[in-house]
Design a protein around this motif. Structure first.
Motif, PDB file in Angstrom:
ATOM      1  N   GLN A   1       0.817  -1.119   0.004  1.00  0.00           N
ATOM      2  CA  GLN A   1      -0.086  -0.022   0.083  1.00  0.00           C
ATOM      3  C   GLN A   1       0.819   1.312   0.009  1.00  0.00           C
ATOM      4  OE1 GLN A   1      -3.405   0.173   2.935  1.00  0.00           O
ATOM      5  NE2 GLN A   1      -3.102  -2.344   2.987  1.00  0.00           N
ATOM      6  N   TYR A   2       1.895   1.163   0.729  1.00  0.00           N
ATOM      7  CA  TYR A   2       2.592   2.467   0.906  1.00  0.00           C
ATOM      8  C   TYR A   2       3.544   2.537  -0.570  1.00  0.00           C
ATOM      9  CZ  TYR A   2       6.474   5.489   2.833  1.00  0.00           C
ATOM     10  OH  TYR A   2       7.236   6.770   3.163  1.00  0.00           O
ATOM     11  N   MET A   3       4.154   1.669  -1.030  1.00  0.00           N
ATOM     12  CA  MET A   3       4.703   1.876  -2.545  1.00  0.00           C
ATOM     13  C   MET A   3       3.535   2.348  -3.287  1.00  0.00           C
ATOM     14  SD  MET A   3       7.609   0.967  -1.937  1.00  0.00           S
ATOM     15  CE  MET A   3       8.195   1.346  -3.709  1.00  0.00           C
ATOM     16  N   ALA A   4       2.505   1.856  -3.475  1.00  0.00           N
ATOM     17  CA  ALA A   4       1.174   2.440  -4.479  1.00  0.00           C
ATOM     18  C   ALA A   4       1.103   4.024  -3.990  1.00  0.00           C
ATOM     19  CB  ALA A   4       0.133   1.556  -3.907  1.00  0.00           C
ATOM     20  N   ALA A   5       0.911   4.375  -2.755  1.00  0.00           N
ATOM     21  CA  ALA A   5       0.509   5.593  -2.308  1.00  0.00           C
ATOM     22  C   ALA A   5       1.741   6.483  -2.698  1.00  0.00           C
ATOM     23  CB  ALA A   5       0.219   5.768  -0.875  1.00  0.00           C
ATOM     24  N   GLN A   6       2.953   6.124  -2.541  1.00  0.00           N
ATOM     25  CA  GLN A   6       4.190   6.829  -3.012  1.00  0.00           C
ATOM     26  C   GLN A   6       4.260   7.234  -4.413  1.00  0.00           C
ATOM     27  OE1 GLN A   6       8.088   5.073  -2.397  1.00  0.00           O
ATOM     28  NE2 GLN A   6       8.635   6.867  -0.858  1.00  0.00           N
ATOM     29  N   LYS A   7       3.867   6.112  -5.166  1.00  0.00           N
ATOM     30  CA  LYS A   7       3.772   6.429  -6.631  1.00  0.00           C
ATOM     31  C   LYS A   7       2.736   7.434  -7.069  1.00  0.00           C
ATOM     32  CE  LYS A   7       3.432   3.701 -11.126  1.00  0.00           C
ATOM     33  NZ  LYS A   7       3.207   2.312 -11.336  1.00  0.00           N
ATOM     34  N   GLU A   8       1.577   7.589  -6.239  1.00  0.00           N
ATOM     35  CA  GLU A   8       0.413   8.373  -6.340  1.00  0.00           C
ATOM     36  C   GLU A   8       0.838   9.860  -5.954  1.00  0.00           C
ATOM     37  OE1 GLU A   8      -3.039   6.624  -4.718  1.00  0.00           O
ATOM     38  OE2 GLU A   8      -3.093   5.116  -6.154  1.00  0.00           O
ATOM     39  N   GLY A   9       1.798   9.780  -4.913  1.00  0.00           N
ATOM     40  CA  GLY A   9       2.044  11.051  -4.319  1.00  0.00           C
ATOM     41  C   GLY A   9       1.015  11.553  -3.147  1.00  0.00           C
TER      42      GLY A   9
ATOM     43  N   ILE B   1      -0.515   5.221   6.615  1.00  0.00           N
ATOM     44  CA  ILE B   1       0.080   3.818   6.533  1.00  0.00           C
ATOM     45  C   ILE B   1       1.251   3.720   7.452  1.00  0.00           C
ATOM     46  CG2 ILE B   1       1.407   2.231   4.791  1.00  0.00           C
ATOM     47  CD1 ILE B   1      -0.096   3.327   2.568  1.00  0.00           C
ATOM     48  N   ASP B   2       2.115   4.692   7.522  1.00  0.00           N
ATOM     49  CA  ASP B   2       3.108   4.939   8.485  1.00  0.00           C
ATOM     50  C   ASP B   2       2.497   4.574   9.938  1.00  0.00           C
ATOM     51  OD1 ASP B   2       5.422   5.113   7.321  1.00  0.00           O
ATOM     52  OD2 ASP B   2       5.377   7.508   7.365  1.00  0.00           O
ATOM     53  N   SER B   3       1.386   5.187  10.386  1.00  0.00           N
ATOM     54  CA  SER B   3       0.932   5.054  11.463  1.00  0.00           C
ATOM     55  C   SER B   3       0.647   3.629  11.851  1.00  0.00           C
ATOM     56  CB  SER B   3      -0.175   5.948  11.623  1.00  0.00           C
ATOM     57  OG  SER B   3      -0.986   5.947  13.136  1.00  0.00           O
ATOM     58  N   SER B   4      -0.075   3.059  10.833  1.00  0.00           N
ATOM     59  CA  SER B   4      -0.492   1.640  10.975  1.00  0.00           C
ATOM     60  C   SER B   4       0.560   0.809  11.124  1.00  0.00           C
ATOM     61  CB  SER B   4      -1.353   1.302   9.799  1.00  0.00           C
ATOM     62  OG  SER B   4      -2.670   2.109   9.662  1.00  0.00           O
ATOM     63  N   TYR B   5       1.707   0.922  10.391  1.00  0.00           N
ATOM     64  CA  TYR B   5       2.692   0.021  10.258  1.00  0.00           C
ATOM     65  C   TYR B   5       3.534  -0.096  11.724  1.00  0.00           C
ATOM     66  CZ  TYR B   5       7.713  -1.107  10.326  1.00  0.00           C
ATOM     67  OH  TYR B   5       9.015  -1.733  10.560  1.00  0.00           O
ATOM     68  N   TYR B   6       3.605   1.356  12.466  1.00  0.00           N
ATOM     69  CA  TYR B   6       4.015   1.250  13.820  1.00  0.00           C
ATOM     70  C   TYR B   6       3.363   0.710  14.828  1.00  0.00           C
ATOM     71  CZ  TYR B   6       7.736   4.368  12.184  1.00  0.00           C
ATOM     72  OH  TYR B   6       9.044   4.828  11.449  1.00  0.00           O
ATOM     73  N   ALA B   7       1.934   0.659  14.478  1.00  0.00           N
ATOM     74  CA  ALA B   7       1.089   0.074  15.405  1.00  0.00           C
ATOM     75  C   ALA B   7       1.230  -1.509  15.402  1.00  0.00           C
ATOM     76  CB  ALA B   7      -0.501   0.681  15.373  1.00  0.00           C
ATOM     77  N   ILE B   8       1.270  -1.988  14.113  1.00  0.00           N
ATOM     78  CA  ILE B   8       1.525  -3.459  14.071  1.00  0.00           C
ATOM     79  C   ILE B   8       2.816  -3.848  14.342  1.00  0.00           C
ATOM     80  CG2 ILE B   8       1.491  -5.183  12.183  1.00  0.00           C
ATOM     81  CD1 ILE B   8      -0.713  -3.609  10.633  1.00  0.00           C
ATOM     82  N   ASN B   9       3.640  -3.032  14.105  1.00  0.00           N
ATOM     83  CA  ASN B   9       5.051  -3.448  14.429  1.00  0.00           C
ATOM     84  C   ASN B   9       5.442  -3.614  15.898  1.00  0.00           C
ATOM     85  OD1 ASN B   9       7.974  -4.302  13.541  1.00  0.00           O
ATOM     86  ND2 ASN B   9       8.438  -2.351  14.583  1.00  0.00           N
ATOM     87  N   ASP B  10       4.623  -2.590  16.915  1.00  0.00           N
ATOM     88  CA  ASP B  10       4.548  -2.723  18.147  1.00  0.00           C
ATOM     89  C   ASP B  10       4.058  -3.924  18.602  1.00  0.00           C
ATOM     90  OD1 ASP B  10       5.860  -0.423  18.385  1.00  0.00           O
ATOM     91  OD2 ASP B  10       4.363   0.780  18.784  1.00  0.00           O
ATOM     92  N   GLU B  11       2.865  -4.140  17.753  1.00  0.00           N
ATOM     93  CA  GLU B  11       2.223  -5.809  18.565  1.00  0.00           C
ATOM     94  C   GLU B  11       2.910  -6.746  18.003  1.00  0.00           C
ATOM     95  OE1 GLU B  11      -1.666  -5.946  16.460  1.00  0.00           O
ATOM     96  OE2 GLU B  11      -2.171  -4.011  16.977  1.00  0.00           O
ATOM     97  N   LYS B  12       3.793  -6.824  16.925  1.00  0.00           N
ATOM     98  CA  LYS B  12       4.862  -7.662  16.721  1.00  0.00           C
ATOM     99  C   LYS B  12       5.807  -8.008  17.670  1.00  0.00           C
ATOM    100  CE  LYS B  12       7.744  -9.672  13.339  1.00  0.00           C
ATOM    101  NZ  LYS B  12       8.679  -9.412  11.926  1.00  0.00           N
ATOM    102  N   ILE B  13       6.351  -6.844  18.131  1.00  0.00           N
ATOM    103  CA  ILE B  13       7.525  -6.695  19.316  1.00  0.00           C
ATOM    104  C   ILE B  13       6.823  -7.412  20.413  1.00  0.00           C
ATOM    105  CG2 ILE B  13       8.897  -5.188  20.464  1.00  0.00           C
ATOM    106  CD1 ILE B  13       9.107  -3.508  17.887  1.00  0.00           C
ATOM    107  N   ALA B  14       5.850  -7.035  20.896  1.00  0.00           N
ATOM    108  CA  ALA B  14       5.246  -7.358  22.105  1.00  0.00           C
ATOM    109  C   ALA B  14       5.018  -8.900  22.118  1.00  0.00           C
ATOM    110  CB  ALA B  14       3.959  -6.682  22.346  1.00  0.00           C
ATOM    111  N   PHE B  15       4.329  -9.444  20.888  1.00  0.00           N
ATOM    112  CA  PHE B  15       4.337 -10.761  20.847  1.00  0.00           C
ATOM    113  C   PHE B  15       5.634 -11.577  20.885  1.00  0.00           C
ATOM    114  CE2 PHE B  15       4.762 -14.372  18.073  1.00  0.00           C
ATOM    115  CZ  PHE B  15       3.803 -15.535  18.445  1.00  0.00           C
ATOM    116  N   THR B  16       6.577 -11.115  19.994  1.00  0.00           N
ATOM    117  CA  THR B  16       8.081 -11.721  20.194  1.00  0.00           C
ATOM    118  C   THR B  16       8.655 -11.829  21.624  1.00  0.00           C
ATOM    119  OG1 THR B  16       8.533 -11.130  17.864  1.00  0.00           O
ATOM    120  CG2 THR B  16      10.217 -11.656  19.271  1.00  0.00           C
ATOM    121  N   LYS B  17       8.350 -10.758  22.470  1.00  0.00           N
ATOM    122  CA  LYS B  17       8.943 -10.748  23.569  1.00  0.00           C
ATOM    123  C   LYS B  17       8.262 -11.787  24.499  1.00  0.00           C
ATOM    124  CE  LYS B  17       9.677  -5.714  24.034  1.00  0.00           C
ATOM    125  NZ  LYS B  17       9.246  -4.450  24.303  1.00  0.00           N
ATOM    126  N   ASN B  18       6.995 -11.800  24.340  1.00  0.00           N
ATOM    127  CA  ASN B  18       6.254 -13.080  25.159  1.00  0.00           C
ATOM    128  C   ASN B  18       6.518 -14.296  24.815  1.00  0.00           C
ATOM    129  OD1 ASN B  18       3.823 -13.826  27.009  1.00  0.00           O
ATOM    130  ND2 ASN B  18       3.092 -14.714  24.992  1.00  0.00           N
TER     131      ASN B  18
END
Length: 368
Positions: A139-147, A155-172
């Motif tokens: 999605q990010y690449m498509a949005a970047q192409k469209e400007g 998308i940036d905000s969504s990425y950081y939220a999901i990445n934080d969830e992944k980090i929490a999962f991995t720690k557990n």
């Protein structure tokens, strides 16, 4: 009766000898990848940032066989650079089957390795997070192409939220599977370059000591010790490297000034983007007790010197031209560039990874 007993004991002894002689002392990979072009396939591992060939095999009609031995379970890679084929395998000393199709490498089946099974268990559980991240990347690449800047921010905000969830999962996962042979590797691969040293150390201490011989356990142990040695508040370790003319420059020469150690490289785009900010900062504060020491991660002198001239970098520059094997980089546990370390007049580390406006604000506090 005695004769019968003797025969039974002898038979037991012979069986025991045969069993020991046939005990698995190394590994064998039996592979079938349909559609693989008849060529050479390599089994390699990473050591000190370099590829090391363990074995190779001619592939005929998609079939190949490889051999070797590991001291401890370790991630090796099946690869062929020409056709961009790379497949990681968590190796142990067993007979390992690799079966799949060249046009569906994401679903290659690897069986026979307990270490790989342990790694796959984590990969299966973390897959939903990775799938979401991969989708966001598209999605990010498509949005970047469209400007579409607004969508890019979302998308940036969504990425950081999901990445934080992944980090929490991995720690557990690490804390609840601390005896798994894959856990030292998971902590090393997933979190060791993003966590602060205190949190990384806390997770490391959860790993069962039965895994202390794992190469990834030992890498983590060394990295944590190095990170503590270059933490804020510590005296910066001294080093000496040559400048562009071959003259040695030591870190200790700069005591008495506030010093920014700037780890960068000519090939690093974010570094080059940051250089104009440093040029302006240096012009404003070089006569007020501020200095910069550039430490390059380049491996060719020409590219390094050309970038210095093009970007107008007038402060001292040093390098051993060893790329990611830079002695100073290892001393300071640098895992990504640009990377900065700010020292006070006594050579004590007072801040790390300040750039742009944050760096200028800090220097202004110290010298204005």
């Amino acid at each position: 009766m005695k004769k019968t007993l003797f025969i039974m004991v002898l038979a037991s002894f012979i069986w025991s000898c045969n069993t020991n002689s046939e005990k698995q002392t190394g590994f064998t990979i039996d592979g079938t990848i349909t559609g693989y072009q008849d060529s050479i396939i390599f089994l390699k591992k990473r050591a000190e940032g370099q590829w090391v060939t363990v074995d190779s095999s001619k592939v005929t009609e998609g079939k190949f066989q490889l051999h070797g031995k590991v001291e401890q379970p370790e991630v090796y890679y099946l690869l062929n650079e020409k056709i961009r084929f790379t497949l990681p395998i968590f190796m142990d000393n067993s007979t390992i089957a690799v079966n799949g199709k060249m046009d569906d490498l994401a679903n290659v089946k690897i069986t026979g390795s307990n270490a790989q099974d342990a790694m796959q268990a984590y990969n299966d559980e973390v897959k939903p997070y990775n799938d979401k991240i991969e989708d966001l990347y598209k999605q990010y690449m498509a949005a970047q192409k469209e400007g579409n800047k607004e969508l890019l921010e979302q998308i940036d905000s969504s990425y950081y939220a999901i990445n934080d969830e992944k980090i929490a999962f991995t720690k557990n996962y690490i804390s609840t599977n601390n005896k798994s042979v894959a856990v030292p590797y998971i902590l090393y691969r997933e979190l060791s370059y993003s966590l602060e040293v205190n949190e990384l150390d806390s997770l490391f201490k959860l790993i069962d000591t039965s895994l202390a011989k794992s190469p990834y356990y030992q890498i983590l142990d060394k990295r944590i010790k190095t990170l503590y040695s270059v933490a804020v508040g510590k005296k910066a370790p001294d080093f000496t490297l040559n400048d562009t003319t071959g003259n040695p420059i030591s870190l200790s020469q700069f005591q008495g000034k506030y010093l920014l150690i700037d780890f960068w490289a000519a090939w690093c785009r974010p570094c080059r983007v940051e250089n104009p900010n440093n040029v302006k900062l240096y012009a404003d504060y070089k006569d007020k007790g501020f200095e910069i020491l550039g430490v390059s991660f380049d491996d060719t002198r020409d590219a390094w010197v050309k970038a210095i001239k093009k970007d107008g970098l007038t402060w001292p520059q040093v390098s051993d031209l060893k790329g990611w094997n830079s002695a100073a980089g290892k001393l300071y546990a640098v895992s990504a560039i640009p990377h900065t370390v700010l020292l006070d007049k006594e050579g004590v580390i007072i801040a790390k990874n300040l750039r742009g406006d944050e760096l200028r604000k800090k220097i202004a506090e110290l010298l204005d």
